[in-house]
Design a protein around this motif. Structure first.
Motif, mmCIF file in Angstrom:
data_model
loop_
_atom_site.group_PDB
_atom_site.id
_atom_site.type_symbol
_atom_site.label_atom_id
_atom_site.label_comp_id
_atom_site.label_asym_id
_atom_site.label_seq_id
_atom_site.Cartn_x
_atom_site.Cartn_y
_atom_site.Cartn_z
ATOM 1 N N GLY A 134 8.779 10.343 -3.256
ATOM 2 C CA GLY A 134 8.295 10.761 -1.941
ATOM 3 C C GLY A 134 7.215 9.840 -1.401
ATOM 4 O O GLY A 134 6.659 9.012 -2.112
ATOM 5 N N GLY A 135 6.971 9.992 -0.136
ATOM 6 C CA GLY A 135 5.976 9.157 0.516
ATOM 7 C C GLY A 135 6.534 7.794 0.874
ATOM 8 O O GLY A 135 7.754 7.603 0.973
ATOM 9 N N SER A 136 5.638 6.834 1.065
ATOM 10 C CA SER A 136 6.019 5.508 1.535
ATOM 11 C C SER A 136 5.310 4.409 0.758
ATOM 12 O O SER A 136 4.231 4.612 0.220
ATOM 13 N N VAL A 137 5.932 3.259 0.794
ATOM 14 C CA VAL A 137 5.293 2.018 0.386
ATOM 15 C C VAL A 137 5.343 1.124 1.612
ATOM 16 O O VAL A 137 6.400 0.937 2.214
ATOM 17 N N CYS A 138 4.195 0.594 2.002
ATOM 18 C CA CYS A 138 4.143 -0.364 3.108
ATOM 19 C C CYS A 138 4.019 -1.751 2.514
ATOM 20 O O CYS A 138 3.047 -2.055 1.819
ATOM 21 N N SER A 185 0.858 -1.179 0.000
ATOM 22 C CA SER A 185 0.000 0.000 0.000
ATOM 23 C C SER A 185 0.893 1.228 0.000
ATOM 24 O O SER A 185 2.045 1.169 0.415
ATOM 25 N N THR A 186 0.374 2.335 -0.483
ATOM 26 C CA THR A 186 1.166 3.555 -0.586
ATOM 27 C C THR A 186 0.598 4.645 0.312
ATOM 28 O O THR A 186 -0.580 4.628 0.668
ATOM 29 N N SER A 187 1.471 5.581 0.639
ATOM 30 C CA SER A 187 1.090 6.731 1.463
ATOM 31 C C SER A 187 1.901 7.932 1.005
ATOM 32 O O SER A 187 3.069 7.786 0.648
ATOM 33 N N PRO A 188 1.315 9.117 1.065
ATOM 34 C CA PRO A 188 2.080 10.318 0.731
ATOM 35 C C PRO A 188 3.023 10.761 1.863
ATOM 36 O O PRO A 188 3.777 11.714 1.707
ATOM 37 N N ILE A 194 -4.450 -13.756 13.330
ATOM 38 C CA ILE A 194 -3.853 -13.240 12.101
ATOM 39 C C ILE A 194 -2.523 -12.600 12.483
ATOM 40 O O ILE A 194 -2.484 -11.727 13.363
ATOM 41 N N ASN A 195 -1.446 -13.039 11.855
ATOM 42 C CA ASN A 195 -0.130 -12.431 12.074
ATOM 43 C C ASN A 195 0.142 -11.423 10.965
ATOM 44 O O ASN A 195 -0.131 -11.700 9.793
ATOM 45 N N TYR A 196 0.714 -10.283 11.365
ATOM 46 C CA TYR A 196 1.035 -9.228 10.421
ATOM 47 C C TYR A 196 2.518 -8.889 10.517
ATOM 48 O O TYR A 196 3.052 -8.761 11.624
ATOM 49 N N GLU A 197 3.166 -8.714 9.375
ATOM 50 C CA GLU A 197 4.520 -8.179 9.305
ATOM 51 C C GLU A 197 4.484 -7.041 8.310
ATOM 52 O O GLU A 197 4.020 -7.204 7.179
ATOM 53 N N ASN A 198 4.949 -5.866 8.746
ATOM 54 C CA ASN A 198 4.887 -4.664 7.917
ATOM 55 C C ASN A 198 6.234 -3.965 7.900
ATOM 56 O O ASN A 198 6.935 -3.926 8.912
ATOM 57 N N LYS A 199 6.550 -3.374 6.750
ATOM 58 C CA LYS A 199 7.788 -2.603 6.612
ATOM 59 C C LYS A 199 7.498 -1.407 5.723
ATOM 60 O O LYS A 199 6.942 -1.549 4.635
ATOM 61 N N PHE A 200 7.879 -0.223 6.220
ATOM 62 C CA PHE A 200 7.710 1.005 5.449
ATOM 63 C C PHE A 200 9.006 1.330 4.732
ATOM 64 O O PHE A 200 10.069 1.354 5.344
ATOM 65 N N GLU A 201 8.899 1.600 3.439
ATOM 66 C CA GLU A 201 10.048 1.963 2.633
ATOM 67 C C GLU A 201 9.741 3.270 1.917
ATOM 68 O O GLU A 201 8.579 3.572 1.637
ATOM 69 N N ALA A 202 10.792 4.025 1.611
ATOM 70 C CA ALA A 202 10.617 5.271 0.871
ATOM 71 C C ALA A 202 10.144 4.942 -0.546
ATOM 72 O O ALA A 202 10.658 4.032 -1.191
ATOM 73 N N ALA A 203 9.161 5.695 -0.999
ATOM 74 C CA ALA A 203 8.647 5.520 -2.359
ATOM 75 C C ALA A 203 9.394 6.462 -3.299
ATOM 76 O O ALA A 203 9.827 7.552 -2.895
ATOM 77 N N VAL A 204 9.542 6.043 -4.522
ATOM 78 C CA VAL A 204 10.141 6.903 -5.541
ATOM 79 C C VAL A 204 9.252 8.139 -5.681
ATOM 80 O O VAL A 204 8.052 8.033 -5.812
#
Length: 159
Positions: free
Chosen positions: A110-114, A10-13, A98-108
Motif C-alpha cells: 500500500g501507499g506510494s513510492v515517488c 521517497s515513500t508515502s502511505p 533545477i529540473n524535476y521529474e517525478n513518478k508515483f508508483e504503488a508500493a508493496v
C-alpha cells in the motif's frame, strides 16, 4: 555551466492516484490548506498545463519568500510529471535552474513510492554538493508530510 543529476525515492502511505492529484492537479487548493505552516498561496499563471508558470508563496519566517515553477509535462495515467524551478528559492547566484521529474508508483503493501530525478544547472564552475542537495530535499519534506497527513485525515479529499 555544469549539470549535476541526483536521483532519490521517497515513500508515502497515500495511494499514487490521490497523491498525484494532491501534489500536481489540485496543488493550488490542497497545499495551502494542508501545509499552512509553510505555504501561503499558490498562483497559476494561465492554464495549469505545459509551459505555464506556477508561483508558490511561502509564509513569513521561512528562508525563501517564493519559488516559480515552469510546468513540463504530466501524465495522469502514469502519475508522472516534470517541472523546472526557474526563479526564487534556493537558486540565488549559484543555480540557474533545477529540473524535476517525478513518478508515483504503488508500493508493496500500500501507499506510494515517488521516484524522483533532479538536475541542477549551475553557474560557472560551481559544483553543488550532495549535502546541499539533501538539505533542499529535507526542506521540502515538511510540506509533503503535511500533505500526506491531510489526505489521511480527509479520506474524501483528492479522490
Amino acid at each position: 555551466m555544469g549539470v549535476v543529476t541526483y536521483n532519490y525515492d521517497s515513500t508515502s502511505p497515500v495511494a499514487p492516484a490521490r497523491l498525484f492529484k494532491a501534489l500536481v492537479l489540485e496543488a493550488d487548493k490542497v497545499w495551502p490548506i494542508a501545509a499552512p505552516h509553510a505555504i501561503k498561496s499558490i498562483e497559476v499563471e494561465a492554464n495549469p498545463g505545459p509551459g505555464s508558470i506556477v508561483k508558490i508563496n511561502f509564509v513569513e519566517g521561512l528562508p525563501f519568500q517564493y519559488v516559480k515553477h515552469q510546468i513540463g509535462v504530466h501524465d495522469e495515467n502514469k502519475f508522472s510529471y516534470s517541472y523546472s524551478l526557474i526563479e526564487g528559492g534556493p537558486l540565488g547566484d549559484k543555480l540557474e535552474k533545477i529540473n524535476y521529474e517525478n513518478k508515483f508508483e504503488a508500493a508493496v503493501g500500500g501507499g506510494s513510492v515517488c521516484k524522483s530525478s533532479m538536475k541542477f544547472y549551475t553557474f560557472g564552475d560551481y559544483v553543488i554538493t550532495e549535502d546541499e542537495i539533501k538539505a533542499l530535499i529535507k526542506g521540502s519534506e515538511g510540506v509533503y508530510k503535511a500533505i500526506d497527513a491531510y489526505l489521511l485525515a480527509n479520506p474524501d479529499a483528492c479522490n
